[in-house]
Design an enzyme around this catalytic site. Sequence first.
Site, PDB file in Angstrom:
ATOM      1  N   ARG A 289       0.869  -1.181   0.000  1.00 38.85           N
ATOM      2  CA  ARG A 289       0.000   0.000   0.000  1.00 38.85           C
ATOM      3  C   ARG A 289       0.902   1.226   0.000  1.00 38.85           C
ATOM      4  O   ARG A 289       2.120   1.093   0.012  1.00 38.85           O
ATOM      5  CB  ARG A 289      -0.911  -0.020   1.231  1.00 38.85           C
ATOM      6  CG  ARG A 289      -0.152   0.101   2.529  1.00 38.85           C
ATOM      7  CD  ARG A 289      -1.086   0.146   3.726  1.00 38.85           C
ATOM      8  NE  ARG A 289      -0.317   0.291   4.953  1.00 38.85           N
ATOM      9  CZ  ARG A 289      -0.828   0.164   6.166  1.00 38.85           C
ATOM     10  NH1 ARG A 289      -2.107  -0.140   6.328  1.00 38.85           N
ATOM     11  NH2 ARG A 289      -0.080   0.325   7.233  1.00 38.85           N
TER      12      ARG A 289
ATOM     13  N   GLU B 244      -3.269   7.528   7.324  1.00 38.35           N
ATOM     14  CA  GLU B 244      -1.883   7.762   7.745  1.00 38.35           C
ATOM     15  C   GLU B 244      -1.002   8.233   6.582  1.00 38.35           C
ATOM     16  O   GLU B 244      -0.343   7.425   5.929  1.00 38.35           O
ATOM     17  CB  GLU B 244      -1.291   6.488   8.345  1.00 38.35           C
ATOM     18  CG  GLU B 244      -2.009   6.013   9.587  1.00 38.35           C
ATOM     19  CD  GLU B 244      -1.417   4.729  10.146  1.00 38.35           C
ATOM     20  OE1 GLU B 244      -0.667   4.063   9.439  1.00 38.35           O
ATOM     21  OE2 GLU B 244      -1.742   4.399  11.298  1.00 38.35           O
TER      22      GLU B 244
ATOM     23  N   GLU C 237      -7.204   4.272  16.020  1.00 35.56           N
ATOM     24  CA  GLU C 237      -6.789   2.869  15.837  1.00 35.56           C
ATOM     25  C   GLU C 237      -5.922   2.455  17.007  1.00 35.56           C
ATOM     26  O   GLU C 237      -5.079   3.234  17.476  1.00 35.56           O
ATOM     27  CB  GLU C 237      -5.905   2.716  14.595  1.00 35.56           C
ATOM     28  CG  GLU C 237      -6.580   2.654  13.280  1.00 35.56           C
ATOM     29  CD  GLU C 237      -5.554   2.407  12.163  1.00 35.56           C
ATOM     30  OE1 GLU C 237      -4.501   1.806  12.415  1.00 35.56           O
ATOM     31  OE2 GLU C 237      -5.821   2.859  11.048  1.00 35.56           O
TER      32      GLU C 237
ATOM     33  N   GLU D 265      -1.472  -8.265   6.473  1.00 33.88           N
ATOM     34  CA  GLU D 265      -1.683  -8.154   7.915  1.00 33.88           C
ATOM     35  C   GLU D 265      -2.644  -9.231   8.422  1.00 33.88           C
ATOM     36  O   GLU D 265      -3.450  -8.982   9.313  1.00 33.88           O
ATOM     37  CB  GLU D 265      -2.163  -6.749   8.261  1.00 33.88           C
ATOM     38  CG  GLU D 265      -1.083  -5.730   7.938  1.00 33.88           C
ATOM     39  CD  GLU D 265      -1.317  -4.351   8.522  1.00 33.88           C
ATOM     40  OE1 GLU D 265      -0.360  -3.761   9.033  1.00 33.88           O
ATOM     41  OE2 GLU D 265      -2.463  -3.871   8.450  1.00 33.88           O
TER      42      GLU D 265
ATOM     43  N   PHE E  74      -2.273 -11.657  10.321  1.00 35.32           N
ATOM     44  CA  PHE E  74      -2.187 -12.031  11.732  1.00 35.32           C
ATOM     45  C   PHE E  74      -2.275 -10.833  12.667  1.00 35.32           C
ATOM     46  O   PHE E  74      -1.975 -10.947  13.845  1.00 35.32           O
ATOM     47  CB  PHE E  74      -0.914 -12.841  11.998  1.00 35.32           C
ATOM     48  CG  PHE E  74      -1.004 -14.231  11.422  1.00 35.32           C
ATOM     49  CD1 PHE E  74      -1.920 -15.144  11.945  1.00 35.32           C
ATOM     50  CD2 PHE E  74      -0.225 -14.619  10.349  1.00 35.32           C
ATOM     51  CE1 PHE E  74      -2.042 -16.416  11.409  1.00 35.32           C
ATOM     52  CE2 PHE E  74      -0.336 -15.887   9.799  1.00 35.32           C
ATOM     53  CZ  PHE E  74      -1.256 -16.795  10.336  1.00 35.32           C
ATOM     54  N   HIS E  75      -2.674  -9.680  12.123  1.00 34.54           N
ATOM     55  CA  HIS E  75      -2.889  -8.552  13.032  1.00 34.54           C
ATOM     56  C   HIS E  75      -4.159  -8.815  13.831  1.00 34.54           C
ATOM     57  O   HIS E  75      -5.134  -9.359  13.308  1.00 34.54           O
ATOM     58  CB  HIS E  75      -3.029  -7.241  12.248  1.00 34.54           C
ATOM     59  CG  HIS E  75      -2.918  -6.044  13.143  1.00 34.54           C
ATOM     60  ND1 HIS E  75      -3.957  -5.629  13.945  1.00 34.54           N
ATOM     61  CD2 HIS E  75      -1.879  -5.214  13.401  1.00 34.54           C
ATOM     62  CE1 HIS E  75      -3.564  -4.576  14.633  1.00 34.54           C
ATOM     63  NE2 HIS E  75      -2.312  -4.313  14.321  1.00 34.54           N
TER      64      HIS E  75
HETATM   65  C1  GAL Z   1      -1.911   1.297  11.088  1.00 31.66           C
HETATM   66  C2  GAL Z   1      -2.688   1.342   9.788  1.00 31.66           C
HETATM   67  C3  GAL Z   1      -3.651   0.176   9.671  1.00 31.66           C
HETATM   68  C4  GAL Z   1      -2.964  -1.106  10.013  1.00 31.66           C
HETATM   69  C5  GAL Z   1      -2.384  -0.976  11.386  1.00 31.66           C
HETATM   70  C6  GAL Z   1      -1.756  -2.233  11.925  1.00 31.66           C
HETATM   71  O1  GAL Z   1      -0.767   2.070  11.063  1.00 31.66           O
HETATM   72  O2  GAL Z   1      -3.409   2.520   9.679  1.00 31.66           O
HETATM   73  O3  GAL Z   1      -4.157   0.130   8.359  1.00 31.66           O
HETATM   74  O4  GAL Z   1      -1.976  -1.361   9.060  1.00 31.66           O
HETATM   75  O5  GAL Z   1      -1.418   0.038  11.386  1.00 31.66           O
HETATM   76  O6  GAL Z   1      -0.530  -2.508  11.416  1.00 31.66           O
END
Ligand code: GAL
Length: 672
Positions: free
Chosen positions: A109, A148, A316, A364, A366-367
């Site tokens: 991205r 961001e 977030e 992401e 596994f986030h």
């Molecule tokens: C943030 C971002 C999200 C996601 C998150 C977890 O910085 O805005 O899209 O990537 O980190 O890594």
Amino acid sequence: MWTDGPLCYGGDYNPEQWPAQVWSEDVALMRQAGVNLVTVGVFAWSRLEPAPGRYTFDWLDQVLDLLHGGGVRVALATPTASPPPWFSLAHPGALPVTADGIRLHHGSRDTYCAATPAYRDAALRITTALADRYAHHPALAGWHVHNEYGTTCHCEHTARAFRRWLTTRHGDLAALNDAWVTSFWSQHYSDWAQISTPRATQYLPNPGHLLDFRRFWSDTLLAAYTEQRDLLRAANPALTITTNYVLGDWVPVDHARWATEVDLVAVDHYPSAVDGGAEEQTALAADLARGWARHAAHRRPGSPPAGGAAAWLLMESAPNQIHTAGRMHTKEPGRMLRHSLAHVARGSHGAMFFQWRAPVGGAERFHSALVPHAGPDSRVFRETVALGAALRQLSEVRGSVEAAVALVVDAASGWALRHPGLPSALPDYHDELAAAHRALWRSGYACDTLTPGDPVDGYRLLVLPALYLIDDDAAEWLRGYVDGGGHLLVTYLSGVADEHARVRLGGYPGALRELLGAYAEEFHPLDAADQVRLDDGGTGRIWAETLRLTGADTVVSYTGGVLDAMPAVTRHRVGAGTAWYVSTRLDDTSYRRLLDTAARAAGVTTVCPDAPEGVEAVRRRDGAASWLFLLNHTDHEQRVPASGVDLLTATPIERAVTLAPGGVAVLREHKG
Ligand code: GAL
């Protein structure tokens, strides 16, 4: 405004990653958890515009209607942080170029250049299409512009835009040459066309050039934001419009300067420490966010006066894992709630997360998520439901944090302290801020953050950690503050250079020498493993200085080595105030002791003097009403003298509240 209603609860919702049958379950689970706000479509550009000018909004229509039917409000995103593959193929010149001259390829991205007209035009086209279709959709609470703003670029478009920006900033080449000290190493520019972005070069680059590029790039990203904002505003002026900030250098902008351009300061925060450091990082992030929000409020016409509450939002955070280098740390039960309430305690109008549902694939995968891979029958989802209930119980909380101490923060100083060619590469600006904040946090002082020039009424102690760049106005601002009775604590590497990163002459810190009654004749940067000893039993690291006194008293001296018996910490009484100077990075215990001494001398008290170590106390106040947040970060039960009504359990508290290990209480305190 999102912040007019109940506390916001929810996060990034990516329905485009799921078949339509999952959407109804999502909305049902959101209702169960009390989710009331979601960001939708933040990376959905290729699903919204699969080919240039061909829009597929049917799925988004359905999703917004479903959410609206479920009572969940939407922060509709503009998906411009992730252009689709067709865009990059059609406009290879809009792909970003690194400082080494390498053009990056599509595949992640944020792979675009924000100074390139093709990108900006495409971003405005998709934004216009979304605004035309959804600006009056009843689900919409507002717009989440982009995500961001975290890129940089060195392409020819950027270089051209940089030159234009420089002509506005400096007016003529003589001024630029003077600001950048181009007499050094034959860098004198005789034509604007000779100037490029600070690309990779043979040896050390020019600091003025680097610094102006960072300023320019912050302004460029801001322009990319404001043109979308203006378009969205015109489509429906009633909606809240913002974009999400991140701490550190991930989003390489001056957040304080941006604050006047967003309707609401929205911050993403992901601590990197897994031990108690995570709570300290959380507190600093929230105090910075509140500072930006206050900063915006002070400068916006018709906004609340200094000291008034300025809304902001944790946009977030991670429901579960903390990401550390190379592995993830699973948050202990209750920690999601404590982190969220630490933000609410500091003024966040809610707690939002990345992300609603964990995806099956993608970078992401596994986030962590509010609905994890295991599904809703999981500890994380049960904690999600509990957090939703807790936030509902806190709906009456309002007002701002009462703080008599403030850290002075300046993005450009952080940029300049990353320049090569400094006496040491060890000092890290964020680390300097964190050390000062941590010392205050551990002692229980409430702390605001300011930028130079902000109103200082009500603050008894200002702390300047490594405020490297100080212009004449900021120096005057500090002088006025101390003359008027304020207490100021300045650390090494503050005021060394002017706004162009040119060293101020006559002894460091040139900008504050007289105010401090002391100056450094020489720096003594230390090796990472080295320490200097101090005569109060403490130690210093990273840095030391040969100080000469011109009116200040010695508070602590170096002991041993070349600086033996020379001043390390000084105090200068000036006018009605006091200015302290700290010439080394004190160890955490000594730093805490010194700030405690300075705070008490300034007449500042801690939030809850009887709170035991490890229990965080934050008070929000609105007129006569006040709410005391107590967060037990220890793994044993704690008792805290306090009285009021615990909103989380609806229990009256007479003399003391008992906090379970890792437990929390939010007391509506008795008035008067
Ligand atoms: C943030 C971002 C999200 C996601 C998150 C977890 O910085 O805005 O899209 O990537 O980190 O890594």
